[in-house]
Motif scaffolding. Structure first.
Motif, PDB file in Angstrom:
ATOM      1  N   ASP A  45      53.643 105.690  39.058  1.00 49.64           N
ATOM      2  CA  ASP A  45      52.555 106.427  38.400  1.00 49.64           C
ATOM      3  C   ASP A  45      51.207 105.904  38.852  1.00 49.64           C
ATOM      4  O   ASP A  45      50.258 106.656  38.984  1.00 49.64           O
ATOM      5  CB  ASP A  45      52.659 106.271  36.875  1.00 49.64           C
ATOM      6  N   TYR A  46      51.130 104.586  39.022  1.00 48.95           N
ATOM      7  CA  TYR A  46      49.884 104.019  39.520  1.00 48.95           C
ATOM      8  C   TYR A  46      50.136 102.749  40.311  1.00 48.95           C
ATOM      9  O   TYR A  46      51.208 102.139  40.206  1.00 48.95           O
ATOM     10  CB  TYR A  46      48.873 103.782  38.387  1.00 48.95           C
ATOM     11  N   ILE A  47      49.154 102.380  41.122  1.00 50.13           N
ATOM     12  CA  ILE A  47      49.190 101.088  41.813  1.00 50.13           C
ATOM     13  C   ILE A  47      47.865 100.401  41.494  1.00 50.13           C
ATOM     14  O   ILE A  47      46.788 100.983  41.677  1.00 50.13           O
ATOM     15  CB  ILE A  47      49.363 101.233  43.332  1.00 50.13           C
ATOM     16  N   SER A  48      47.958  99.182  40.967  1.00 54.11           N
ATOM     17  CA  SER A  48      46.727  98.442  40.672  1.00 54.11           C
ATOM     18  C   SER A  48      46.489  97.409  41.764  1.00 54.11           C
ATOM     19  O   SER A  48      47.425  96.962  42.428  1.00 54.11           O
ATOM     20  CB  SER A  48      46.813  97.780  39.291  1.00 54.11           C
ATOM     21  N   CYS A  49      45.213  97.062  41.931  1.00 57.58           N
ATOM     22  CA  CYS A  49      44.868  96.060  42.942  1.00 57.58           C
ATOM     23  C   CYS A  49      44.063  94.954  42.274  1.00 57.58           C
ATOM     24  O   CYS A  49      43.093  95.240  41.547  1.00 57.58           O
ATOM     25  CB  CYS A  49      44.064  96.714  44.073  1.00 57.58           C
ATOM     26  N   THR A  50      44.451  93.704  42.495  1.00 57.36           N
ATOM     27  CA  THR A  50      43.785  92.583  41.839  1.00 57.36           C
ATOM     28  C   THR A  50      42.380  92.393  42.400  1.00 57.36           C
ATOM     29  O   THR A  50      42.012  92.958  43.439  1.00 57.36           O
ATOM     30  CB  THR A  50      44.586  91.271  41.987  1.00 57.36           C
ATOM     31  N   TYR A  51      41.612  91.568  41.685  1.00 58.47           N
ATOM     32  CA  TYR A  51      40.188  91.401  41.965  1.00 58.47           C
ATOM     33  C   TYR A  51      39.904  89.914  41.858  1.00 58.47           C
ATOM     34  O   TYR A  51      40.237  89.287  40.852  1.00 58.47           O
ATOM     35  CB  TYR A  51      39.432  92.182  40.885  1.00 58.47           C
ATOM     36  N   GLY A  52      39.351  89.313  42.891  1.00 60.06           N
ATOM     37  CA  GLY A  52      39.057  87.877  42.851  1.00 60.06           C
ATOM     38  C   GLY A  52      37.974  87.611  41.825  1.00 60.06           C
ATOM     39  O   GLY A  52      36.906  88.219  41.889  1.00 60.06           O
ATOM     40  N   ALA A  53      38.267  86.722  40.850  1.00 57.43           N
ATOM     41  CA  ALA A  53      37.270  86.446  39.809  1.00 57.43           C
ATOM     42  C   ALA A  53      35.954  86.059  40.470  1.00 57.43           C
ATOM     43  O   ALA A  53      35.920  85.248  41.386  1.00 57.43           O
ATOM     44  CB  ALA A  53      37.768  85.341  38.895  1.00 57.43           C
ATOM     45  N   GLY A  54      34.870  86.682  40.009  1.00 55.30           N
ATOM     46  CA  GLY A  54      33.569  86.428  40.623  1.00 55.30           C
ATOM     47  C   GLY A  54      33.309  87.371  41.787  1.00 55.30           C
ATOM     48  O   GLY A  54      32.283  87.283  42.454  1.00 55.30           O
ATOM     49  N   GLY A  55      34.238  88.272  42.052  1.00 56.02           N
ATOM     50  CA  GLY A  55      34.022  89.292  43.072  1.00 56.02           C
ATOM     51  C   GLY A  55      34.208  88.791  44.504  1.00 56.02           C
ATOM     52  O   GLY A  55      33.697  89.373  45.452  1.00 56.02           O
ATOM     53  N   THR A  56      35.002  87.718  44.674  1.00 61.02           N
ATOM     54  CA  THR A  56      35.155  87.111  45.999  1.00 61.02           C
ATOM     55  C   THR A  56      35.776  88.052  47.029  1.00 61.02           C
ATOM     56  O   THR A  56      35.518  87.916  48.205  1.00 61.02           O
ATOM     57  CB  THR A  56      36.028  85.843  45.901  1.00 61.02           C
ATOM     58  N   ASN A  57      36.627  88.985  46.571  1.00 60.55           N
ATOM     59  CA  ASN A  57      37.299  89.850  47.553  1.00 60.55           C
ATOM     60  C   ASN A  57      37.007  91.320  47.283  1.00 60.55           C
ATOM     61  O   ASN A  57      37.828  92.181  47.580  1.00 60.55           O
ATOM     62  CB  ASN A  57      38.814  89.601  47.522  1.00 60.55           C
ATOM     63  N   VAL A  58      35.826  91.589  46.737  1.00 60.99           N
ATOM     64  CA  VAL A  58      35.558  92.943  46.262  1.00 60.99           C
ATOM     65  C   VAL A  58      35.626  93.983  47.383  1.00 60.99           C
ATOM     66  O   VAL A  58      36.081  95.104  47.180  1.00 60.99           O
ATOM     67  CB  VAL A  58      34.223  92.996  45.465  1.00 60.99           C
ATOM     68  N   GLY A  59      35.220  93.599  48.614  1.00 63.96           N
ATOM     69  CA  GLY A  59      35.260  94.546  49.734  1.00 63.96           C
ATOM     70  C   GLY A  59      36.674  95.009  50.030  1.00 63.96           C
ATOM     71  O   GLY A  59      36.953  96.211  50.115  1.00 63.96           O
ATOM     72  N   LYS A  60      37.590  94.060  50.144  1.00 62.95           N
ATOM     73  CA  LYS A  60      38.982  94.401  50.471  1.00 62.95           C
ATOM     74  C   LYS A  60      39.652  95.114  49.291  1.00 62.95           C
ATOM     75  O   LYS A  60      40.455  96.015  49.483  1.00 62.95           O
ATOM     76  CB  LYS A  60      39.777  93.136  50.817  1.00 62.95           C
TER      77      LYS A  60
END
Ligand code: FAD
Length: 309
Positions: A45-60
């Motif tokens: 139904d969905y796929i979630s993508c993690t997020y580096g705390a502090g936005g370290t990997n926000v681009g990817k």
């Protein structure tokens, strides 16, 4: 259709991936015939993508989510943390997600880096983030929040943690995604306790496939303080790699066999755990795909998750 709509009508089935650090990893996940393309074949139904705390990997993170959106096979959900961010920064980033058609988020505080005593940003807890998102964006986002069946590692008590979970609901959250929990008695106790506290949000259970000894121990103990049931401890002990599973060059002569036999036992354990969760009346299973396909697909198929749809 939003994830909330799905959870109102039937159990959901979803995956979690993480943004790879390297271009090779990105190609493996997002390239043609890559892991995402393979995961779509299981109709999540969905796929979630993690997020580096502090936005370290926000681009990817955004790149992965944009691909899921563009492919149109399932709903993209971003994890999002407020630590180290200002209200303006949060607003800008969330607007970027919306501009790219990503309107589902898991609203988190984020793990505090070692030695920090606060978030170093304008918001201090996920409760505040949920309230802020509703104030600024109204109903544009479907908002999931974290729930910790064993209590968050830093909570002063399980009761306090449940009260804050209720506050997330009162502030406008739509559903719960749970922290890893292998202790099923504790999970059942928590589920009864949150319902008694007036928390009606659907519960989407996070499952980490047991595939690797070091990763399993690491996930349980590096941050979360998860209880490991005796059965899981036995699987680890019976397949122990000497001197220890974290050693890069173990002196154990049977490493390959032990890894394979651990993985086999771990997959069977994971499937039984999913059975137990489903018998508790939960609303969805969220499998950490760990950016892999074969083992995760086997678990999803053998656990009967593909029939939920
Ligand atoms: P909160 O709900 O804010 O809780 C943090 C602590 O503060 C708890 O002890 C709680 O009891 C207490 N508390 C909460 N509200 C209040 C309040 N109003 N007043 C006083 N105390 C309060 N981390 C990442 O960095 N990236 C990810 O992608 C990521 N994905 C995750 C996915 C899932 C499904 C889960 C369960 C966790 C994930 N995490 C991720 C980890 C998460 O960021 C950490 O567990 C973090 O330490 C707490 O986040 P939270 O949203 O639960 O915090």
């Amino acid at each position: 259709m939003s994830v909330s709509d799905i959870l109102e009508t039937r159990n959901a089935f979803s995956f979690e991936v993480f943004p790879p650090k390297t271009d090779v990893g990105m190609e493996k996940l997002c390239g043609e015939g890559g892991v995402l393309d393979q995961l779509y074949t299981l109709n999540p139904d969905y796929i979630s993508c993690t997020y580096g705390a502090g936005g370290t990997n926000v681009g990817k993170n955004l790149e992965v989510l944009k691909k899921i959106k563009a492919d149109g096979k399932c709903i993209p959900v971003t994890h999002f943390t407020c630590i180290g961010n200002t209200k303006e920064g949060i607003k800008e980033q969330l607007q970027t997600y919306l501009d790219n058609g990503i309107d589902h988020m898991l609203a988190l505080r984020g793990d505090l880096p070692f030695g920090w005593t606060g978030t170093g940003g304008d918001l201090h807890y996920a409760t505040e983030l949920v309230k802020f998102v509703r104030q600024e964006f109204g109903d544009k986002f479907t908002i999931a929040v974290a729930g910790s069946p064993e209590g968050h590692i830093a909570c002063r008590s399980l009761e306090a943690d449940i009260a804050f979970l209720k506050q997330k609901q009162d502030n406008g959250a739509d559903y719960i995604m749970t922290q890893l929990c292998w202790d099923m008695d504790q999970f059942r106790y928590w589920l009864d306790a949150i319902r008694a506290a007036g928390i009606w949000m659907p519960v989407d259970v996070g499952i980490m496939p047991i595939l690797d000894q070091a990763a399993t121990i690491n996930m349980a103990l590096s941050r979360n303080g998860c209880v490991m049931p005796r059965e899981l401890c036995e699987i680890i002990s019976k397949n122990w790699i000497f001197p220890n599973p974290f050693e890069k060059e173990p002196f154990d002569a049977n490493v390959a066999e032990k890894k394979a036999s651990f993985k086999e036992a771990g997959i069977e354990y994971t499937i039984r755990q999913i059975d137990e969760y489903r018998a508790c009346g939960i609303n969805g299973i969220h499998l950490y795909a760990l950016n892999k396909f074969d083992d995760v697909a086997r678990i999803a198929k053998e656990a009967g998750l593909l029939d939920l749809i």
